[in-house]
Design an enzyme around this catalytic site. Structure first.
Site, PDB file in Angstrom:
ATOM      1  N   LYS A 119      -7.865   6.957 -19.497  1.00  0.00           N
ATOM      2  CA  LYS A 119      -7.935   7.388 -20.952  1.00  0.00           C
ATOM      3  C   LYS A 119      -6.684   7.296 -21.681  1.00  0.00           C
ATOM      4  CE  LYS A 119     -11.731   8.178 -18.578  1.00  0.00           C
ATOM      5  NZ  LYS A 119     -12.089   9.439 -17.944  1.00  0.00           N
ATOM      6  N   ARG A 144       0.803  -1.141  -0.069  1.00  0.00           N
ATOM      7  CA  ARG A 144      -0.160  -0.007   0.085  1.00  0.00           C
ATOM      8  C   ARG A 144       0.989   1.230  -0.086  1.00  0.00           C
ATOM      9  NH1 ARG A 144      -1.487   1.693   4.642  1.00  0.00           N
ATOM     10  NH2 ARG A 144      -2.153   0.019   5.466  1.00  0.00           N
ATOM     11  N   ASP A 164      -6.852  19.475 -14.498  1.00  0.00           N
ATOM     12  CA  ASP A 164      -6.972  17.960 -15.016  1.00  0.00           C
ATOM     13  C   ASP A 164      -6.700  17.970 -16.530  1.00  0.00           C
ATOM     14  OD1 ASP A 164      -8.566  15.637 -16.154  1.00  0.00           O
ATOM     15  OD2 ASP A 164     -10.199  15.686 -14.689  1.00  0.00           O
ATOM     16  N   TYR A 204     -15.846  17.140 -15.628  1.00  0.00           N
ATOM     17  CA  TYR A 204     -16.184  15.600 -15.778  1.00  0.00           C
ATOM     18  C   TYR A 204     -17.438  15.329 -14.569  1.00  0.00           C
ATOM     19  CZ  TYR A 204     -15.598  10.678 -15.054  1.00  0.00           C
ATOM     20  OH  TYR A 204     -16.010   9.239 -15.115  1.00  0.00           O
TER      21      TYR A 204
HETATM   22  C1  LIG Z   1     -12.679   9.850 -16.755  1.00  0.00           C
HETATM   23  C2  LIG Z   1     -12.201  11.181 -16.156  1.00  0.00           C
HETATM   24  C3  LIG Z   1     -11.948  11.290 -14.700  1.00  0.00           C
HETATM   25  C4  LIG Z   1     -12.265  10.233 -13.732  1.00  0.00           C
HETATM   26  O1  LIG Z   1     -11.152   9.138 -13.965  1.00  0.00           O
HETATM   27  P1  LIG Z   1     -11.479   7.729 -13.431  1.00  0.00           P
HETATM   28  O2  LIG Z   1     -10.204   6.817 -13.822  1.00  0.00           O
HETATM   29  O3  LIG Z   1     -12.834   7.093 -14.487  1.00  0.00           O
HETATM   30  O4  LIG Z   1     -11.843   7.435 -11.969  1.00  0.00           O
HETATM   31  C5  LIG Z   1     -11.582  12.391 -14.461  1.00  0.00           C
HETATM   32  N1  LIG Z   1     -11.669  13.563 -15.090  1.00  0.00           N
HETATM   33  C6  LIG Z   1     -11.790  13.641 -16.535  1.00  0.00           C
HETATM   34  C7  LIG Z   1     -11.539  14.653 -17.436  1.00  0.00           C
HETATM   35  C8  LIG Z   1     -12.127  12.097 -17.258  1.00  0.00           C
HETATM   36  O5  LIG Z   1     -12.445  12.043 -18.250  1.00  0.00           O
END
Ligand SMILES: *Cc1c(COP(=O)(O)O)cnc(C)c1O
Length: 379
Positions: A197, A48, A172, A100
């Site tokens: 992504k 962890r 982000d 998001y």
């Molecule tokens: C998918 C996404 C998230 C969240 O990420 P997860 O891996 O699904 O928890 C946050 N910000 C953006 C812009 C996203 O496309």
């Protein structure tokens, strides 16, 4: 010696295994580590806290974003939640108003109950950000490009506004990836990724990351990573590392294909509006040209036939799979309002129900255009 980002993607964090010479980072599938004496160990005591496969991924991500430190998490949401633990009751967070859906849900439906105040502002307008700053604002949070409206915010203009108030700027960077945009070099304090992504890139692993320069804040986040424990397993770290090696090539192809598809859609009589940072009709086209190294693989569009037509197209495409998520090698299509952004329904962030979002993959652009052309004959 400093390397280009394409070189870093292949080499950063990669050391041949000291025991075997294995070129690829092994999947250290272990929860614990033998100690030489009581509390004497080689830097790893429990998985962890630290794991060598995770260390390699963190090193690679820090290098790609041009940051001193990176921490990875079990998901993008876990990364965002851990950063928000730096914020205390009574503090204010100024967030973009097109984020998001899961980020909005975490802020508005979870963290707001713990005494943190949130306001949601159009961050494409830096003067609106300045006007919405409060004496207790500790964090300015934005996405650029945003999900799903692909709005672009000026990171270099907003950073000094946040800093003048003693607030951090968190960006982000999921939609751009470090190949197209490096927010730390533009003044941001935190870069956050859903590595699920583009960074992972193959739709086979969920993960998140935070990259930053400030060592004291990093120490606190590392403490929180271990204290909260939303960490990825070694197999997930391995898959994400594997994805990173081709990130530069993939982002080029995503951008190349998406630009051709955006132009096709813009010329199509059934299409009312195409939102893509690489088209000069995009409201922040100039800024995108300046701030990003390419327009990326995400396109949103609205059909003259509205929601009914949007649903028909999303049901009909063959190469574009109807699914949530984005950033993988394969093309995806979805309707944000009832799917990825259902959590913002009935909120000020609600999305046009007729909006179609596509994640353009790395297939041949002509095949993707033919698929969309065929689907558009059904509306
Ligand atoms: C998918 C996404 C998230 C969240 O990420 P997860 O891996 O699904 O928890 C946050 N910000 C953006 C812009 C996203 O496309």
């Amino acid at each position: 010696m400093t390397f280009h980002v394409e070189t870093l993607a292949v080499h950063a964090g990669m050391e041949p295994d000291p025991h075997t010479g294995a070129v690829m980072t092994p999947i250290y599938q272990t929860s614990t580590y033998a100690q030489e004496d009581v509390a004497v160990h080689k830097g790893y005591e429990y998985s962890r806290t630290d794991n060598p496969t995770r260390t390699a991924l963190q090193t690679a991500l820090a290098a790609l974003e041009g940051g001193q430190h990176a921490l990875v998490f079990a998901s993008g949401m876990a990364a965002i939640d851990t950063v928000l633990r730096l914020i205390k009751p009574g503090d204010h967070v100024l967030s973009g108003n097109d984020v998001y859906g899961g980020t909005f849900r975490l802020f508005d439906k979870v963290l707001a109950d713990y005494g943190i105040a949130f306001s949601f502002v159009d961050t494409t307008d830096a003067t609106a950000v300045a006007a919405a700053m409060q004496p207790n604002t500790k964090l300015v949070w934005l996405e650029t490009p945003t999900n799903p409206m692909l709005r672009i915010s000026d990171i270099a203009a907003i950073a000094p506004i946040a800093h003048a108030q003693g607030a951090w700027l968190g960006v982000d960077n999921t939609f751009a990836s470090p190949m197209l945009q490096r927010p730390l070099t533009l003044g941001a304090d935190f870069v956050i990724h859903s590595t699920t992504k583009y960074i992972g890139g193959h739709s086979d692993v969920v993960g998140g990351a935070v990259i930053l320069n400030d060592t004291a804040v990093y120490e606190r986040l590392k403490f929180l990573q271990n204290a909260i424990g939303a960490v990825p397993g070694p197999m997930d770290c391995f898959l994400t590392l594997r994805g990173i090696k081709t990130l530069a090539l993939r982002m080029q192809q995503h951008s190349h294909n998406a630009l051709q598809i955006a132009q096709f859609l813009a010329d199509h009589p059934a299409v009312a509006e195409v939102i893509y940072p690489g088209l000069d009709t995009h409201p922040q086209y100039e800024l995108a040209q300046r701030q990003m190294q390419g327009p990326g693989g995400m396109i949103s569009f609205i059909l003259h036939g509205g929601e009914k037509a949007a649903r028909a197209v999303a049901r009909t495409t063959q190469l574009f799979t109807l699914a949530e998520s984005l950033g993988g090698v394969e093309s995806l299509i979805e309707l944000p309002a009832p799917m990825t952004h259902a959590s913002v329904a009935n909120s000020p962030l609600a999305v046009n129900p007729g909006l179609v979002r596509i994640s353009v993959g790395i297939e041949h652009a002509q095949d993707l255009i033919a698929d969309l052309a065929n689907a558009l004959t059904h509306v």
